[in-house]
Design an enzyme around this catalytic site. Structure first.
Site, mmCIF file in Angstrom:
data_model
loop_
_atom_site.group_PDB
_atom_site.id
_atom_site.type_symbol
_atom_site.label_atom_id
_atom_site.label_comp_id
_atom_site.label_asym_id
_atom_site.label_seq_id
_atom_site.Cartn_x
_atom_site.Cartn_y
_atom_site.Cartn_z
ATOM 1 N N SER A 1 0.831 -1.200 0.000
ATOM 2 C CA SER A 1 0.000 0.000 0.000
ATOM 3 C C SER A 1 0.870 1.257 0.000
ATOM 4 O O SER A 1 1.664 1.471 -0.915
ATOM 5 C CB SER A 1 -0.949 -0.048 1.202
ATOM 6 O OG SER A 1 -1.933 0.963 1.106
ATOM 7 N N ASP B 1 -9.791 -6.404 -3.429
ATOM 8 C CA ASP B 1 -9.316 -5.172 -2.790
ATOM 9 C C ASP B 1 -10.257 -4.021 -3.138
ATOM 10 O O ASP B 1 -10.469 -3.710 -4.313
ATOM 11 C CB ASP B 1 -7.895 -4.853 -3.257
ATOM 12 C CG ASP B 1 -7.261 -3.725 -2.457
ATOM 13 O OD1 ASP B 1 -7.953 -3.153 -1.596
ATOM 14 O OD2 ASP B 1 -6.089 -3.424 -2.698
ATOM 15 N N HIS C 1 -7.051 -6.436 0.296
ATOM 16 C CA HIS C 1 -5.970 -5.470 0.510
ATOM 17 C C HIS C 1 -4.887 -6.024 1.434
ATOM 18 O O HIS C 1 -3.704 -5.791 1.205
ATOM 19 C CB HIS C 1 -6.555 -4.180 1.094
ATOM 20 C CG HIS C 1 -5.596 -3.031 1.086
ATOM 21 N ND1 HIS C 1 -5.163 -2.435 -0.082
ATOM 22 C CD2 HIS C 1 -4.970 -2.370 2.104
ATOM 23 C CE1 HIS C 1 -4.322 -1.450 0.212
ATOM 24 N NE2 HIS C 1 -4.176 -1.398 1.529
#
Length: 483
Positions: A265, A383, A411
């Protein structure tokens, strides 16, 4: 919920944050945990594991060499033109170590040639008189509308003006990289794991244990305000540049000759930053749900722009939203994973400062297109934070990118599917491109058949064949002597 609401009201009345994160007491110092002071009063928790391995172990194998020669042109309207000037890298990138590719799992950059190039990324083909413009005029004629001559001249002048537009800047990259397999027994290899907003180094627990058992040296750090790192009470401590400087100091402290960066991320941006700062030391990269190659800029209309006390009141709702969007399934197992791995356990002040400090104008498409390191993109199909189209766009911009999509993950895929992620990462660490063998030189010696023929068929020069006849001067053929 009621406790959080009362603490939020107290925060608004006193103008102070009620949940301040400070370094926690830990008894795991002997298990690879260290506290590194990157700046005065700024302490980060780092997990550093050096496994037992042979004293001397040099990398085996020749590896492969990939040539990178591309021209990147940026126009004033923001459009991007990427032209790969060589086709040598195309054949090398399309073949993995065993010479095969998996369909629909690898997205490769389309390498264009100088003479016959395909439409570039982000730029439509210029309209020519014999091409698109001719098709448009044909369609208008079929519709019963004839374009005036003046309009045609205006269109031609506009097309000429478009062709003559000047680029804002041009970047030319010409280099060669030697890419070899990274095994755990190689002492010059180290793995760096960087988490994102709301995470901690504990989210990499499965990966750290797995690769340390294989003999890899692993390093993972808590960002400021996360996990057991210190949490300064100023918003400037959580800007992108402040956090990137922390990661740069951690990297300089533990880096080896060949380093592999693994980011998740927001942590992907720090990996990209390090790859630009130390291009010779970064051997490979892994981007897990990192998003598209766009410059970072905080959103003006975001829930994280609310006051800290309001965010503290909404913390249970935010935690539930993170569980809903970050995991493919929301059950007791996923809740326990969040609790055990200390994920999304940050103060409201830190969360607000992190989101508002994501300002990184340099990290645009050109910045990512300049990367010449092999990159593995891992994306979880479910995600909800990062669409798969963004990772696909990233794969198109990067020169050496391999996109892997896992259908059972979201995610937090490294926590949901640790076995699959570990396998993908390990295969990528061991991957190396195949260098085609040099062409064979033609032998100048005669073939064996020709040599044998010349040795066995020796005709005396003094004796002529019996069928040969001598021709007299008057044109009559005379018999040879002894016939």
């Amino acid at each position: 919920m009621l406790t959080s609401f009362m603490e939020g009201i107290l925060c608004c009345l006193t103008s102070k944050s009620t949940n301040v994160v400070v370094p926690v007491e830990t008894s795991e110092q002997a298990d690879g945990y260290e506290f590194v002071e990157v700046k005065p009063g700024r302490v980060l928790r780092v997990r550093h594991i050096i496994p037992d391995r042979p004293v001397v172990e040099e990398p085996t194998g020749q590896g492969g060499i990939v040539s990178c020669k591309r021209k990147i042109t940026v126009y004033r309207n923001g459009q991007l033109f990427i032209e790969n000037l060589g086709d040598r890298a195309s054949a090398e990138l399309k073949n993995c170590q065993n010479g095969d590719t998996e369909p629909n799992s690898t997205v490769e950059v389309e390498l264009t040639e100088c003479g016959n190039s395909s439409p570039p990324v982000g730029i439509p083909e210029p309209r020519s008189e014999s091409g698109t413009a001719g098709k448009d005029r044909t369609a208008e004629t079929l519709a019963g509308e004839e374009a005036p001559v003046a309009d045609q001249q205006t269109d031609q002048s506009q097309q000429t003006r478009k062709r003559r537009r000047k680029p804002k800047r041009t970047v030319v990259i010409d280099c060669e990289r030697k890419i070899s397999a990274c095994k755990g027994t190689h002492q010059d290899v180290s793995l760096f794991f960087i988490h994102g907003v709301g995470g901690s180094l504990d989210i990499w627990g499965s990966q750290l244990d797995f690769f340390s058992r294989l003999g890899y040296e692993v390093i993972a750090a808590d960002l400021a305000g996360h996990g057991a790192s210190s949490a300064p009470q100023i918003a400037a401590a959580y800007t992108f540049y402040a956090l990137a400087e922390d990661m740069r100091l951690i990297f300089k402290r533990y880096a080896r000759k060949r380093n592999i960066l693994i980011g998740h991320s927001y942590g992907v941006s720090f990996c990209t930053f390090l790859a630009h700062e130390y291009p010779e030391q970064i051997h490979k990269m892994v981007m897990i749900n990192g998003g598209g190659p766009t410059a970072l800029e905080p959103s003006l209309c975001s829930i994280f722009n609310l006051p800290t006390c309001v965010l503290h009141c909404l913390s249970p709702l935010l935690a539930w939203s993170f569980l809903k969007a970050g995991f493919a399934q929301q059950g007791a197992k996923e809740k326990q994973l969040l609790k055990d791995n200390n994920a999304f356990n940050v103060s409201s002040f830190v969360l607000r400062a992190m989101m508002s400090g994501q300002y990184w104008p340099e990290g645009d498409e050109v910045y990512h297109a300049e990367l010449t390191v092999p990159i593995l993109l891992v994306h979880g199909m479910h995600d909800k934070f990062v669409p798969v189209e963004e990772d696909q766009r990233m794969a198109e911009i990067l020169l050496m990118a391999f996109l892997k999509v896992l259908e059972d993950g979201s995610h937090m895929i490294m926590m949901e599917c640790p076995e699959a992620v570990n396998t993908l990462l390990h295969e990528f660490f061991l991957w190396e491109p195949i260098t085609p063998p040099p062409p064979k030189k033609e032998s100048k010696t005669r073939p064996e058949s020709a040599r044998a023929y010349s040795d066995n068929t020796k005709v005396p020069s003094e004796v002529r064949p019996a069928s040969a006849r001598q021709t007299s001067s008057n044109g009559c053929a005379e018999d040879q002597p002894g016939s």
